[in-house]
Scaffold this motif. Structure first.
Motif, PDB file in Angstrom:
ATOM      1  N   ARG A 196     160.930  56.091  32.281  1.00  0.00           N
ATOM      2  CA  ARG A 196     161.036  56.108  30.771  1.00  0.00           C
ATOM      3  C   ARG A 196     159.804  56.796  30.258  1.00  0.00           C
ATOM      4  NH1 ARG A 196     165.403  52.132  28.551  1.00  0.00           N
ATOM      5  NH2 ARG A 196     164.758  53.515  26.815  1.00  0.00           N
ATOM      6  N   VAL A 197     158.865  57.107  30.958  1.00  0.00           N
ATOM      7  CA  VAL A 197     157.650  57.661  30.226  1.00  0.00           C
ATOM      8  C   VAL A 197     157.604  59.105  30.713  1.00  0.00           C
ATOM      9  CG1 VAL A 197     155.231  57.430  29.962  1.00  0.00           C
ATOM     10  CG2 VAL A 197     156.585  55.282  30.494  1.00  0.00           C
ATOM     11  N   GLY A 198     157.363  59.878  29.627  1.00  0.00           N
ATOM     12  CA  GLY A 198     157.021  61.343  29.992  1.00  0.00           C
ATOM     13  C   GLY A 198     155.472  61.601  29.530  1.00  0.00           C
ATOM     14  N   PHE A 199     154.982  62.689  30.638  1.00  0.00           N
ATOM     15  CA  PHE A 199     153.456  62.804  30.715  1.00  0.00           C
ATOM     16  C   PHE A 199     153.311  64.336  30.527  1.00  0.00           C
ATOM     17  CE2 PHE A 199     154.665  59.462  33.660  1.00  0.00           C
ATOM     18  CZ  PHE A 199     153.425  58.594  33.646  1.00  0.00           C
ATOM     19  N   LYS A 200     152.196  64.456  29.590  1.00  0.00           N
ATOM     20  CA  LYS A 200     151.879  65.890  29.233  1.00  0.00           C
ATOM     21  C   LYS A 200     150.388  66.143  29.455  1.00  0.00           C
ATOM     22  CE  LYS A 200     151.791  69.428  25.443  1.00  0.00           C
ATOM     23  NZ  LYS A 200     152.052  69.611  24.116  1.00  0.00           N
ATOM     24  N   PHE A 201     150.001  67.208  30.457  1.00  0.00           N
ATOM     25  CA  PHE A 201     148.399  67.250  30.834  1.00  0.00           C
ATOM     26  C   PHE A 201     148.071  68.630  30.297  1.00  0.00           C
ATOM     27  CE2 PHE A 201     150.783  64.753  34.003  1.00  0.00           C
ATOM     28  CZ  PHE A 201     149.957  63.636  34.477  1.00  0.00           C
ATOM     29  N   ALA A 202     146.730  68.532  29.842  1.00  0.00           N
ATOM     30  CA  ALA A 202     146.062  69.710  29.346  1.00  0.00           C
ATOM     31  C   ALA A 202     144.811  69.795  29.607  1.00  0.00           C
ATOM     32  CB  ALA A 202     146.283  69.717  27.886  1.00  0.00           C
ATOM     33  N   PRO A 203     144.554  70.482  30.692  1.00  0.00           N
ATOM     34  CA  PRO A 203     145.423  71.415  31.477  1.00  0.00           C
ATOM     35  C   PRO A 203     146.147  70.391  32.794  1.00  0.00           C
ATOM     36  CG  PRO A 203     143.227  71.867  32.399  1.00  0.00           C
ATOM     37  CD  PRO A 203     143.183  70.824  31.236  1.00  0.00           C
ATOM     38  N   ARG A 204     147.032  70.894  33.426  1.00  0.00           N
ATOM     39  CA  ARG A 204     147.639  70.351  34.450  1.00  0.00           C
ATOM     40  C   ARG A 204     147.027  70.422  35.770  1.00  0.00           C
ATOM     41  NH1 ARG A 204     152.582  67.826  35.699  1.00  0.00           N
ATOM     42  NH2 ARG A 204     153.137  67.913  33.658  1.00  0.00           N
ATOM     43  N   GLU A 205     146.664  71.909  36.002  1.00  0.00           N
ATOM     44  CA  GLU A 205     146.128  72.406  37.414  1.00  0.00           C
ATOM     45  C   GLU A 205     144.486  72.691  36.868  1.00  0.00           C
ATOM     46  OE1 GLU A 205     148.150  75.602  38.723  1.00  0.00           O
ATOM     47  OE2 GLU A 205     149.963  74.306  39.287  1.00  0.00           O
ATOM     48  N   ASN A 246     147.349  58.139  24.551  1.00  0.00           N
ATOM     49  CA  ASN A 246     146.464  59.132  25.010  1.00  0.00           C
ATOM     50  C   ASN A 246     145.536  58.631  26.016  1.00  0.00           C
ATOM     51  OD1 ASN A 246     147.422  61.301  23.056  1.00  0.00           O
ATOM     52  ND2 ASN A 246     146.293  60.287  21.583  1.00  0.00           N
ATOM     53  N   TYR A 247     145.436  59.309  27.001  1.00  0.00           N
ATOM     54  CA  TYR A 247     144.257  59.076  28.059  1.00  0.00           C
ATOM     55  C   TYR A 247     143.513  60.374  28.244  1.00  0.00           C
ATOM     56  CZ  TYR A 247     147.541  55.283  29.302  1.00  0.00           C
ATOM     57  OH  TYR A 247     148.249  54.337  29.090  1.00  0.00           O
ATOM     58  N   VAL A 248     142.221  60.323  29.127  1.00  0.00           N
ATOM     59  CA  VAL A 248     141.185  61.238  29.360  1.00  0.00           C
ATOM     60  C   VAL A 248     141.094  61.101  30.927  1.00  0.00           C
ATOM     61  CG1 VAL A 248     139.046  62.283  29.051  1.00  0.00           C
ATOM     62  CG2 VAL A 248     140.213  61.363  27.118  1.00  0.00           C
ATOM     63  N   ILE A 249     141.132  62.050  31.583  1.00  0.00           N
ATOM     64  CA  ILE A 249     141.170  62.155  33.277  1.00  0.00           C
ATOM     65  C   ILE A 249     139.782  62.791  33.472  1.00  0.00           C
ATOM     66  CG2 ILE A 249     141.944  62.778  35.498  1.00  0.00           C
ATOM     67  CD1 ILE A 249     144.752  62.285  34.378  1.00  0.00           C
ATOM     68  N   ASN A 250     138.790  62.117  34.290  1.00  0.00           N
ATOM     69  CA  ASN A 250     137.833  62.917  34.364  1.00  0.00           C
ATOM     70  C   ASN A 250     137.751  63.117  36.387  1.00  0.00           C
ATOM     71  OD1 ASN A 250     136.412  63.223  32.285  1.00  0.00           O
ATOM     72  ND2 ASN A 250     135.836  61.037  32.142  1.00  0.00           N
ATOM     73  N   LEU A 251     137.590  64.363  36.565  1.00  0.00           N
ATOM     74  CA  LEU A 251     137.673  64.642  38.092  1.00  0.00           C
ATOM     75  C   LEU A 251     136.480  65.207  38.526  1.00  0.00           C
ATOM     76  CD1 LEU A 251     140.967  66.339  38.129  1.00  0.00           C
ATOM     77  CD2 LEU A 251     140.779  63.840  38.905  1.00  0.00           C
ATOM     78  N   ALA A 252     135.841  64.677  39.876  1.00  0.00           N
ATOM     79  CA  ALA A 252     134.734  65.130  40.336  1.00  0.00           C
ATOM     80  C   ALA A 252     134.722  65.434  42.023  1.00  0.00           C
ATOM     81  CB  ALA A 252     133.577  64.154  40.115  1.00  0.00           C
ATOM     82  N   ASN A 253     134.624  66.690  42.100  1.00  0.00           N
ATOM     83  CA  ASN A 253     134.701  67.333  43.492  1.00  0.00           C
ATOM     84  C   ASN A 253     133.542  66.953  44.393  1.00  0.00           C
ATOM     85  OD1 ASN A 253     135.142  68.535  46.072  1.00  0.00           O
ATOM     86  ND2 ASN A 253     135.388  70.554  45.260  1.00  0.00           N
ATOM     87  N   GLU A 254     133.363  65.815  44.959  1.00  0.00           N
ATOM     88  CA  GLU A 254     132.167  65.362  45.600  1.00  0.00           C
ATOM     89  C   GLU A 254     132.034  65.917  47.270  1.00  0.00           C
ATOM     90  OE1 GLU A 254     131.645  61.197  45.163  1.00  0.00           O
ATOM     91  OE2 GLU A 254     131.606  61.243  43.155  1.00  0.00           O
ATOM     92  N   GLY A 312     137.570  67.920  33.223  1.00  0.00           N
ATOM     93  CA  GLY A 312     138.513  66.719  32.671  1.00  0.00           C
ATOM     94  C   GLY A 312     139.556  67.470  32.315  1.00  0.00           C
ATOM     95  N   SER A 313     140.700  66.401  31.757  1.00  0.00           N
ATOM     96  CA  SER A 313     141.995  66.897  31.271  1.00  0.00           C
ATOM     97  C   SER A 313     142.522  65.769  30.380  1.00  0.00           C
ATOM     98  CB  SER A 313     142.961  66.746  32.482  1.00  0.00           C
ATOM     99  OG  SER A 313     144.366  67.250  32.008  1.00  0.00           O
ATOM    100  N   GLN A 314     143.235  66.209  29.375  1.00  0.00           N
ATOM    101  CA  GLN A 314     143.767  65.312  28.309  1.00  0.00           C
ATOM    102  C   GLN A 314     145.365  64.807  28.888  1.00  0.00           C
ATOM    103  OE1 GLN A 314     142.369  64.094  25.772  1.00  0.00           O
ATOM    104  NE2 GLN A 314     140.466  64.921  25.866  1.00  0.00           N
ATOM    105  N   VAL A 315     145.787  63.725  28.654  1.00  0.00           N
ATOM    106  CA  VAL A 315     146.785  63.406  29.214  1.00  0.00           C
ATOM    107  C   VAL A 315     147.553  62.634  28.008  1.00  0.00           C
ATOM    108  CG1 VAL A 315     148.334  61.828  30.666  1.00  0.00           C
ATOM    109  CG2 VAL A 315     146.073  62.969  31.344  1.00  0.00           C
TER     110      VAL A 315
END
Length: 295
Positions: free
Chosen positions: A133-142, A108-116, A152-155
């Motif tokens: 060989r690795v699958g990815f699931k994003f919540a949310p993807r967009e 599990n990872y956590v992505i933090n995005l900022a529009n600067e 933020g988004s959970q990966v």
């Protein structure tokens, strides 16, 4: 830019200029601050407007107002329109926590995005790995980010977990696409095996002991290690076993002593000869004569 100002009154006036329509007065500068003009005299003001790419105005067209007025007489003023076009300046930042994820089949990872930047951005997330060989699931993807907005988004990543051996290190790349703007972050995924090396050694030792028990029971009994009781239940069980063994040994010892103390079975004695054939002391009674068993 330069502003040309003429004093149309009949007296000496002072004039100052400022801009209306900017989010802050710090975004423009005028030199000189105040100009002094006699009647019919013409003067020049130099105006500079600076709009920052980040944290300023949103990209798009604007109509500003240039106001020139006298600081001493509020009736003397003039305003002109100034069109301003702010160009788009996209700026997207991405932060991933943690950079190294540990797990079995999933991580599990956590992505933090900022529009600067100064424009809205529609962000799409994706991920790749060199081995595919690795699958990815994003919540949310967009996500849609307005200027200055943070989201933020959970990966969740998944891959086949190794059965045995050492840990498997997998590398991957997480990407955020927003039009022509692309931001990437490398991450690592450490997978632990289902059966570690220590369990394999324990299994091999157990198999060896089982073989020894089948082939040589005496050797296997010598190799067995008895552990001391640690819980109260184990101590009570051990003490009860000791008492039962002690009572069993006591009963066996009593039985043995009883057998030893019990008199031997007497056999029928031979009839004694007559008195005239046996010479006995006068005081010796016949009951004191001990009969011997017949051979």
């Amino acid at each position: 830019m330069e502003l040309t100002v003429q004093n149309a009154s009949q007296v000496v006036e002072h004039f100052a200029a400022h801009v209306v329509g900017l989010p802050s007065n710090d975004l423009f500068r005028c030199e000189p601050d105040v100009v002094k003009l006699r009647p019919k005299e013409v003067g020049t003001l130099r105006m500079q407007i600076s709009v920052p790419e980040r944290g300023g105005m949103i990209a798009g067209p604007y109509i500003l107002g240039l106001v020139v007025k006298s600081p001493y007489s509020q009736e003397v003023s003039r305003c002109e329109e100034l069109p301003l076009d702010v160009r788009p300046a996209p700026a997207l930042t991405m932060n991933v926590q943690p950079e190294v994820a540990n797990g079995g089949k999933i991580g599990n990872y956590v992505i933090n995005l900022a529009n600067e930047g100064n424009m809205p951005m529609a962000v799409t997330l994706s991920g790749t790995d060199p081995e595919n060989r690795v699958g990815f699931k994003f919540a949310p993807r967009e996500l849609r980010l307005e200027p200055g907005m943070v989201a933020g988004s959970q990966v969740t990543v998944n891959s086949d977990q190794p059965l045995t051996g050492s840990e498997k290190h997998r590398s991957a790349t997480l990407r955020a696409h927003a039009g022509e703007t692309v931001v990437e972050k490398p991450v690592s995924f450490v997978q632990r095996p289902k059966i570690r090396g220590g369990w394999m050694k324990f299994g091999a030792l157990a198999a060896g002991l089982a073989v020894c028990w089948v082939v040589r029971p005496s050797v296997a009994r010598f190799c067995c290690v008895t552990s001391k009781p640690t819980t109260p239940r184990q101590r009570r069980h051990r003490s009860s076993r000791r008492r039962s063994n002690k009572s069993r040994n006591l009963r066996s010892s009593r039985t043995h002593r009883h057998r030893l103390s019990r008199p031997r079975r007497r056999t029928r004695a031979q009839p004694l000869p007559s008195r005239h054939h046996l010479s006995l002391p006068p005081r010796l009674r016949l009951s004191q004569v001990r009969h011997r068993p017949c051979p």
